[in-house]
Design a protein around this motif. Structure first.
Motif, mmCIF file in Angstrom:
data_model
loop_
_atom_site.group_PDB
_atom_site.id
_atom_site.type_symbol
_atom_site.label_atom_id
_atom_site.label_comp_id
_atom_site.label_asym_id
_atom_site.label_seq_id
_atom_site.Cartn_x
_atom_site.Cartn_y
_atom_site.Cartn_z
ATOM 1 N N PHE A 1 0.522 -0.913 -0.079
ATOM 2 C CA PHE A 1 -0.050 -0.246 0.303
ATOM 3 C C PHE A 1 0.908 1.453 0.292
ATOM 4 C CE2 PHE A 1 -2.710 -4.022 1.861
ATOM 5 C CZ PHE A 1 -3.770 -3.418 1.374
ATOM 6 N N VAL A 2 0.908 2.548 -0.934
ATOM 7 C CA VAL A 2 0.804 3.745 -1.022
ATOM 8 C C VAL A 2 0.591 4.771 -1.316
ATOM 9 C CG1 VAL A 2 2.686 1.903 -1.976
ATOM 10 C CG2 VAL A 2 1.351 3.262 -3.283
ATOM 11 N N PRO A 3 1.238 5.329 -0.400
ATOM 12 C CA PRO A 3 0.388 6.869 -0.852
ATOM 13 C C PRO A 3 -0.152 7.762 -2.083
ATOM 14 C CG PRO A 3 2.113 7.704 0.554
ATOM 15 C CD PRO A 3 2.283 6.169 -0.366
ATOM 16 N N ALA A 4 -0.834 8.161 -1.942
ATOM 17 C CA ALA A 4 -0.946 8.422 -3.791
ATOM 18 C C ALA A 4 0.330 9.582 -4.460
ATOM 19 C CB ALA A 4 -2.233 9.314 -3.649
ATOM 20 N N SER A 5 0.751 10.486 -3.792
ATOM 21 C CA SER A 5 2.598 10.746 -4.636
ATOM 22 C C SER A 5 2.911 10.090 -5.041
ATOM 23 C CB SER A 5 2.899 11.488 -3.364
ATOM 24 O OG SER A 5 3.061 11.025 -2.700
ATOM 25 N N GLY A 6 3.108 8.448 -4.364
ATOM 26 C CA GLY A 6 4.112 7.315 -4.239
ATOM 27 C C GLY A 6 3.235 6.806 -5.759
ATOM 28 N N ARG A 7 2.441 6.746 -5.078
ATOM 29 C CA ARG A 7 2.123 5.272 -6.712
ATOM 30 C C ARG A 7 1.908 6.243 -7.802
ATOM 31 N NH1 ARG A 7 -2.100 4.584 -10.040
ATOM 32 N NH2 ARG A 7 -3.135 3.207 -10.732
ATOM 33 N N GLN B 1 -2.799 18.551 -6.168
ATOM 34 C CA GLN B 1 -4.175 17.279 -6.401
ATOM 35 C C GLN B 1 -4.148 17.714 -8.022
ATOM 36 O OE1 GLN B 1 -3.319 14.969 -4.688
ATOM 37 N NE2 GLN B 1 -1.991 16.019 -3.127
ATOM 38 N N ALA B 2 -5.083 19.011 -7.941
ATOM 39 C CA ALA B 2 -4.919 19.025 -9.641
ATOM 40 C C ALA B 2 -4.307 18.549 -10.607
ATOM 41 C CB ALA B 2 -5.088 20.448 -9.815
ATOM 42 N N MET B 3 -3.274 18.681 -10.296
ATOM 43 C CA MET B 3 -2.366 18.420 -11.701
ATOM 44 C C MET B 3 -2.079 17.082 -11.528
ATOM 45 S SD MET B 3 -1.223 21.037 -13.165
ATOM 46 C CE MET B 3 0.024 20.019 -14.254
ATOM 47 N N LEU B 4 -1.998 16.331 -10.278
ATOM 48 C CA LEU B 4 -2.497 14.497 -10.346
ATOM 49 C C LEU B 4 -3.159 14.279 -10.998
ATOM 50 C CD1 LEU B 4 -0.735 14.050 -6.842
ATOM 51 C CD2 LEU B 4 0.347 14.083 -8.753
ATOM 52 N N ALA B 5 -3.936 14.901 -10.964
ATOM 53 C CA ALA B 5 -5.792 14.925 -11.391
ATOM 54 C C ALA B 5 -6.402 14.389 -12.651
ATOM 55 C CB ALA B 5 -7.046 14.812 -11.355
ATOM 56 N N LEU B 6 -4.924 15.375 -13.392
ATOM 57 C CA LEU B 6 -4.650 15.746 -14.719
ATOM 58 C C LEU B 6 -3.409 14.428 -15.386
ATOM 59 C CD1 LEU B 6 -4.387 20.026 -15.260
ATOM 60 C CD2 LEU B 6 -6.133 18.063 -15.676
ATOM 61 N N GLY B 7 -2.899 13.834 -14.350
ATOM 62 C CA GLY B 7 -2.412 12.753 -14.869
ATOM 63 C C GLY B 7 -1.001 13.292 -14.963
ATOM 64 N N TYR B 8 -0.026 14.463 -14.046
ATOM 65 C CA TYR B 8 1.235 14.327 -14.427
ATOM 66 C C TYR B 8 1.502 13.747 -12.415
ATOM 67 C CZ TYR B 8 0.417 17.964 -17.579
ATOM 68 O OH TYR B 8 0.470 18.868 -19.060
ATOM 69 N N SER B 9 2.731 13.441 -13.247
ATOM 70 C CA SER B 9 3.492 12.780 -11.363
ATOM 71 C C SER B 9 3.683 14.032 -10.574
ATOM 72 C CB SER B 9 4.424 12.273 -12.205
ATOM 73 O OG SER B 9 5.758 12.575 -12.449
ATOM 74 N N GLU C 1 7.517 15.825 -11.062
ATOM 75 C CA GLU C 1 7.022 16.538 -12.450
ATOM 76 C C GLU C 1 6.231 17.791 -11.656
ATOM 77 O OE1 GLU C 1 6.217 14.615 -16.675
ATOM 78 O OE2 GLU C 1 4.176 13.772 -15.087
ATOM 79 N N VAL C 2 5.776 17.380 -11.127
ATOM 80 C CA VAL C 2 4.935 19.011 -10.559
ATOM 81 C C VAL C 2 5.154 19.259 -9.137
ATOM 82 C CG1 VAL C 2 3.016 20.134 -9.784
ATOM 83 C CG2 VAL C 2 3.329 17.558 -11.420
ATOM 84 N N ALA C 3 6.508 18.585 -8.176
ATOM 85 C CA ALA C 3 6.572 19.516 -7.345
ATOM 86 C C ALA C 3 7.426 20.494 -7.275
ATOM 87 C CB ALA C 3 6.970 18.362 -6.100
ATOM 88 N N VAL D 1 -5.298 29.364 -6.814
ATOM 89 C CA VAL D 1 -5.018 28.066 -7.533
ATOM 90 C C VAL D 1 -4.809 27.813 -8.879
ATOM 91 C CG1 VAL D 1 -5.200 25.801 -7.120
ATOM 92 C CG2 VAL D 1 -5.543 26.995 -5.359
ATOM 93 N N GLU D 2 -5.685 28.605 -9.595
ATOM 94 C CA GLU D 2 -6.644 28.307 -10.803
ATOM 95 C C GLU D 2 -4.758 28.986 -11.562
ATOM 96 O OE1 GLU D 2 -8.383 29.602 -8.396
ATOM 97 O OE2 GLU D 2 -9.912 28.476 -8.950
ATOM 98 N N GLU D 3 -4.371 30.484 -11.138
ATOM 99 C CA GLU D 3 -4.044 30.728 -11.541
ATOM 100 C C GLU D 3 -1.642 30.366 -11.222
ATOM 101 O OE1 GLU D 3 -0.699 34.998 -11.461
ATOM 102 O OE2 GLU D 3 -2.271 34.894 -10.246
ATOM 103 N N LEU D 4 -2.109 29.345 -10.282
ATOM 104 C CA LEU D 4 -1.113 28.759 -9.938
ATOM 105 C C LEU D 4 -0.145 27.558 -11.048
ATOM 106 C CD1 LEU D 4 1.931 28.041 -7.984
ATOM 107 C CD2 LEU D 4 0.226 26.674 -6.357
ATOM 108 N N ILE D 5 -1.805 27.041 -11.161
ATOM 109 C CA ILE D 5 -1.887 26.038 -12.372
ATOM 110 C C ILE D 5 -1.328 25.700 -13.232
ATOM 111 C CG2 ILE D 5 -3.427 24.230 -13.652
ATOM 112 C CD1 ILE D 5 -5.032 23.656 -10.422
#
Length: 201
Positions: free
Chosen positions: A29-35, A160-168, A171-173, A186-190
């Motif tokens: 079992f792994v956290p979402a970021s790890g998965r 979380q939004a970027m992870l939902a879009l399929g980025y890892s 990549e994002v951090a 948040v919108e501007e940050l994305i």
């Protein structure tokens, strides 16, 4: 105690992977970021914690020693078991969590599924002297190296939004760390993160 596994990812579930280590398949079992960082068919190495119950032996896995150690600290908190600890690490980075605790940011912790106000206050009370801020650790670049609670919230939501879009997470951090001070929402940050990805392509 199984402390470390290296093998091939043969299956990815919602909250776990199956790691083939010399022909033996371990469900971890792994956290979402790890998965997000695992790829079916690829090699992976995880620090692991073996949780022993009367009816099961459960393995929890982490890409970094930092995540693993924070997982152990969380389970020392009254009422926090491995499942709740994993949910916390799935919702916020180790750096974000440490800053929330050091700033006694109950509102951020209560945004984590399954964490109510009393539990958040107990986490802060029991861990405030055990966790440092992000600048004191050598973990992954994450959400917590910010100067305010609102910045943490924005970075967390953007991640979380970027992870939902399929980025890892990997990549994002780093990109979030680079552009977070330029955004007011948040919108501007994305948008800024996506712009950085476009420039690199």
């Amino acid at each position: 105690m199984i402390g470390y596994l290296r093998g091939t990812v043969v299956h990815l579930g919602v909250d776990h992977c199956i790691l083939d280590v010399n022909g033996v398949g371990y469900r971890v079992f792994v956290p979402a970021s790890g998965r997000q960082r695992l790829v079916a068919g690829a090699q992976a190495a995880l620090f692991t914690y073996l949780h022993v119950r009367e009816d099961a032996l459960l393995l929890y896995g982490f890409h970094t020693q930092d995540e693993y150690e924070l997982f152990l600290l969380l389970m020392d908190v009254s009422g926090i078991g491995p499942k709740a600890a994993l949910n916390i690490l799935s919702a916020v980075s180790p750096e974000g969590f440490r800053l929330a605790v050091s700033q006694k940011n109950v509102s951020l912790l209560t945004k984590i599924p399954g964490i109510g106000k009393k539990t958040a206050e107990r986490i802060i009370l029991e861990l405030k002297d055990k966790v440092g801020t992000s600048g004191e650790t050598g973990g992954d670049a994450g959400l917590a190296a910010t100067g305010s609670a609102s910045a943490i919230d924005q970075a967390d939501e953007a991640l979380q939004a970027m992870l939902a879009l399929g980025y890892s997470h990997a990549e994002v951090a780093p990109v979030l760390k680079k552009v977070r001070h330029e955004a007011q929402s948040v919108e501007e940050l994305i948008r800024l993160v996506l712009r950085e990805f476009t420039r690199r392509s």
